[in-house]
Scaffold this motif. Structure first.
Motif, short mmCIF file in Angstrom:
data_model
loop_
_atom_site.label_atom_id
_atom_site.label_comp_id
_atom_site.label_asym_id
_atom_site.label_seq_id
_atom_site.Cartn_x
_atom_site.Cartn_y
_atom_site.Cartn_z
N VAL A 343 -45.72 3.75 77.42
CA VAL A 343 -46.19 4.99 78.06
C VAL A 343 -47.26 4.67 79.09
CG1 VAL A 343 -47.53 7.10 77.68
CG2 VAL A 343 -45.59 6.59 76.21
N ALA A 344 -48.24 3.87 78.69
CA ALA A 344 -49.32 3.50 79.60
C ALA A 344 -48.78 2.75 80.81
CB ALA A 344 -50.36 2.65 78.87
N ALA A 345 -47.83 1.85 80.56
CA ALA A 345 -47.25 1.07 81.66
C ALA A 345 -46.52 1.97 82.65
CB ALA A 345 -46.30 0.02 81.09
N LEU A 346 -45.75 2.94 82.15
CA LEU A 346 -44.99 3.83 83.03
C LEU A 346 -45.93 4.72 83.84
CD1 LEU A 346 -42.15 4.87 80.54
CD2 LEU A 346 -41.98 3.26 82.44
N GLN A 347 -47.01 5.17 83.23
CA GLN A 347 -47.97 6.00 83.97
C GLN A 347 -48.62 5.21 85.10
OE1 GLN A 347 -50.57 7.49 80.89
NE2 GLN A 347 -49.38 9.38 80.66
N GLU A 348 -48.84 3.92 84.87
CA GLU A 348 -49.39 3.08 85.94
C GLU A 348 -48.41 2.95 87.10
OE1 GLU A 348 -52.29 0.13 83.33
OE2 GLU A 348 -50.22 -0.46 83.74
N GLY A 349 -47.12 3.12 86.80
CA GLY A 349 -46.11 3.07 87.86
C GLY A 349 -45.90 4.41 88.53
N GLY A 350 -46.71 5.42 88.18
CA GLY A 350 -46.64 6.72 88.82
C GLY A 350 -45.65 7.68 88.20
N MET A 351 -45.09 7.32 87.04
CA MET A 351 -44.06 8.15 86.41
C MET A 351 -44.66 9.11 85.38
SD MET A 351 -41.22 5.13 86.13
CE MET A 351 -42.44 3.83 86.30
N GLU A 352 -43.87 10.14 85.07
CA GLU A 352 -44.29 11.16 84.11
C GLU A 352 -43.44 11.02 82.84
OE1 GLU A 352 -43.94 16.02 83.57
OE2 GLU A 352 -43.79 15.12 85.57
N ILE A 353 -44.07 11.08 81.68
CA ILE A 353 -43.35 10.96 80.41
C ILE A 353 -43.03 12.36 79.91
CG2 ILE A 353 -43.35 9.91 78.11
CD1 ILE A 353 -43.75 7.94 80.45
N VAL A 354 -41.74 12.68 79.78
CA VAL A 354 -41.36 14.00 79.28
C VAL A 354 -41.12 13.98 77.78
CG1 VAL A 354 -40.39 14.76 81.47
CG2 VAL A 354 -38.91 13.59 79.83
N GLY A 355 -41.04 12.79 77.19
CA GLY A 355 -40.87 12.68 75.74
C GLY A 355 -40.91 11.24 75.30
N THR A 356 -41.57 10.97 74.17
CA THR A 356 -41.57 9.62 73.61
C THR A 356 -41.35 9.72 72.10
OG1 THR A 356 -42.83 7.57 73.31
CG2 THR A 356 -44.10 9.59 73.39
N SER A 357 -40.47 8.91 71.59
CA SER A 357 -40.13 8.94 70.17
C SER A 357 -41.25 8.31 69.35
CB SER A 357 -38.83 8.17 69.94
OG SER A 357 -38.59 7.98 68.57
N VAL A 358 -41.57 8.94 68.22
CA VAL A 358 -42.61 8.39 67.33
C VAL A 358 -42.06 8.20 65.92
CG1 VAL A 358 -44.56 9.30 68.62
CG2 VAL A 358 -43.49 10.73 66.87
N LYS A 359 -40.72 8.16 65.82
CA LYS A 359 -40.09 8.05 64.49
C LYS A 359 -40.54 6.79 63.76
CE LYS A 359 -35.58 8.08 62.19
NZ LYS A 359 -34.12 8.08 62.37
N LYS A 360 -40.69 5.67 64.49
CA LYS A 360 -41.05 4.40 63.86
C LYS A 360 -42.51 4.03 64.13
CE LYS A 360 -36.36 2.54 64.34
NZ LYS A 360 -35.54 1.43 64.91
N SER A 361 -43.30 4.98 64.53
CA SER A 361 -44.68 4.70 64.91
C SER A 361 -45.63 4.97 63.75
CB SER A 361 -45.08 5.55 66.12
OG SER A 361 -44.23 5.27 67.23
#
Length: 500
Positions: A343-361
């Motif tokens: 997530v942090a890496a994608l935000q550094e690339g200017g992208m927006e996260i619309v959903g991230t799975s936390v099933k195994k987190s």
């Protein structure tokens, strides 16, 4: 299940590094976090599979599966864990037991198999994996391994994690317990330095460790052992002399870090190699802990100088991609450490996260997601998204690309949306500063591939531009009818139930 295995599983469930376990009552904690699987129905995702994939990246060891040949076929080479030397870990060794072994016992066959491996390949050690069938028939692999080690003068390590003991994550920890019980602390290194560290829970997928190793080398930091990517038996056996442990994936091998802290006083922290800022923070934490353990204080200054140079170079290289990717929406279906570090890496690339799975987190993973994504993070954290929900999100264009494991790719293809493999089967390394540039580059290639524009437009034939029913457009040479069947199979639906 043997008494010793029950005791070991109970010990794993007492893990002090797990907030969920420690938050339970004593009675609840004894029940554990998992249920036994049914023998014969535990293929894939079982404890044996988890132990095997956690330990197989130890590259100079012979990994011998004591059980039917299908068990070895299930777990062999299912990760792209790279080696800088020995390739014996890529050889599939199995006792291939038969009906007579089930009746009379397979211990003699196991002993002979160990002898044959040592005579032909002469590895520094042999790891022996218990499976459902041989556990049910009562084969005592610990006794056989002990006798073989005495006879042949080489370490023979029993990994008692039969598939029915529980799911894959439990198997990861049982494999780690085998290292703690039989390997770590058994060999003294040739020399030690004040800059020795262990990296735990890193599997060197597609060579990701090699993107980080030069950075540590530039600071004078030595990786005494990596558990287990590109690992060597003697390095892991001498891991108890490191000054600091870095935990990469806490879901798999946290018990190694906590028990090494208890036994040898080695402090540990959990870090990430994904993303520019996370890579920098990891280097800072390693340097800070090493200084506390007796390293030269100048290490912190050297680390800051290296970070300054590497960050500037990485940001310069992704600047062009960032212009094109600004505001692009990403659906991230993964788990564990990647649920927040990517997530942090994608935000550094200017992208927006619309959903991230936390099933195994873990709980800590979820807290880091909230910290990174800020207000509204809860709305983007997905416990378990069904294939139908993934399809709907992509079809309605709430996401421009999906990053996930291979099992979800057909959902994206059915929705005619770009997809990139982010899990263990991937073919590109995304670790370190170089890996971040590679990740952004691959996302750019996927999103702007002209094939997506082609498959979304109506076919040019038919009356008034309508697609004729007898002919269907193709996606990368594959008819969408075929894709529907494949996607239906992946989603557990009949083809006619897939929404079009």
């Amino acid at each position: 299940m043997s008494v010793s295995l029950k005791a070991k599983i109970a010990e794993v469930f007492e893990e002090p590094g797990c907030d969920i376990n420690q938050g339970k009552s004593e009675k609840e904690r004894k029940k554990g976090c998992t249920k036994q699987l049914s023998p014969g129905a535990a293929a894939g995702g079982c404890a044996f599979d988890g132990a095997k994939i956690a330990l197989q990246p130890v590259v100079d060891v012979a990994h011998l599966v004591h059980g039917p040949i299908a068990c070895e076929g299930n777990s062999w080479d299912n990760r792209h864990s790279a080696s800088s030397g020995s390739t014996i870990y890529r050889s599939g060794f199995t006792t291939d037991i038969n009906e007579l072994d089930v009746i009379y016992g397979g211990e003699k066959r196991l002993f002979k198999s160990i002898r044959e491996i040592i005579e032909k390949y002469n590895p520094p050690a042999v790891f022996v994996y218990q499976t459902c069938v041989t556990a049910l028939t009562g084969d005592d692999i610990e006794a056989v391994c002990k006798r073989a080690a005495e006879k042949f003068g080489k370490p023979v390590i029993p990994v008692n994690a039969p598939g029915f003991a529980g799911p894959k994550n439990l198997g990861n920890k049982l494999g780690a317990e085998a290292l703690l019980d039989y390997v770590i602390g058994t060999v003294e290194p040739e020399f030690t330095t004040a800059y020795d560290i262990n990296i735990i829970g890193e599997y060197n997928l597609v060579g990701e460790l090699w993107q980080v190793k030069p950075l540590l080398g530039a600071l004078g930091i030595r990786i005494l052992s990596c558990i287990s990517g590109d690992g060597r038996y003697n390095e892991i056996a001498s891991a108890h002399r490191a000054k600091v442990n870095m935990m990469v994936c806490s879901k798999s091998m946290i018990n190694i870090a906590t028990k090494m802290e208890q036994r040898y006083g080695i402090p540990y922290f959990e870090g990430s190699f994904y993303g520019i800022s996370d890579m920098s923070e990891t280097l800072r934490q390693i340097a800070s802990l090493l200084v506390k353990q007796g390293a030269d204080a100048e290490l912190i200054e050297r680390t800051e100088r290296l970070i300054e140079v590497e960050e500037a170079r990485a940001y310069k290289r992704i600047a062009e991609y960032k212009k094109r990717l600004q505001g692009k929406r990403v659906l991230l279906i993964t788990g564990g450490v990647k649920s927040w570090s990517v997530v942090a890496a994608l935000q550094e690339g200017g992208m927006e996260i619309v959903g991230t799975s936390v099933k195994k987190s873990t709980k800590e993973d979820k807290e880091k997601i909230k910290e990174i994504m800020g207000e509204g993070a809860d709305a983007h954290m997905i416990d378990d998204m069904t294939p139908r929900e993934m399809y709907a999100m992509l079809k309605e264009a709430r996401a421009d690309i999906m990053l996930s494991g291979g099992r979800s790719q057909f959902v994206a293809l059915k929705a005619r949306m770009p997809w990139l493999d982010i899990n263990q089967e991937r073919h590109h390394p995304y670790g370190g500063y170089e890996g971040m540039v590679e990740l952004v580059h691959e996302i750019d290639r996927a999103i702007f591939n002209p094939v997506w524009q082609q498959v979304r437009i109506p076919a040019p034939w038919g009356d008034d531009g309508e697609t004729l029913g007898a002919v269907t457009p193709t996606v990368m040479g594959t008819s969408t009818d075929h894709l529907s069947a494949v996607a239906a199979n992946a989603m557990g639906l009949e083809p006619e139930e897939i929404p079009v």
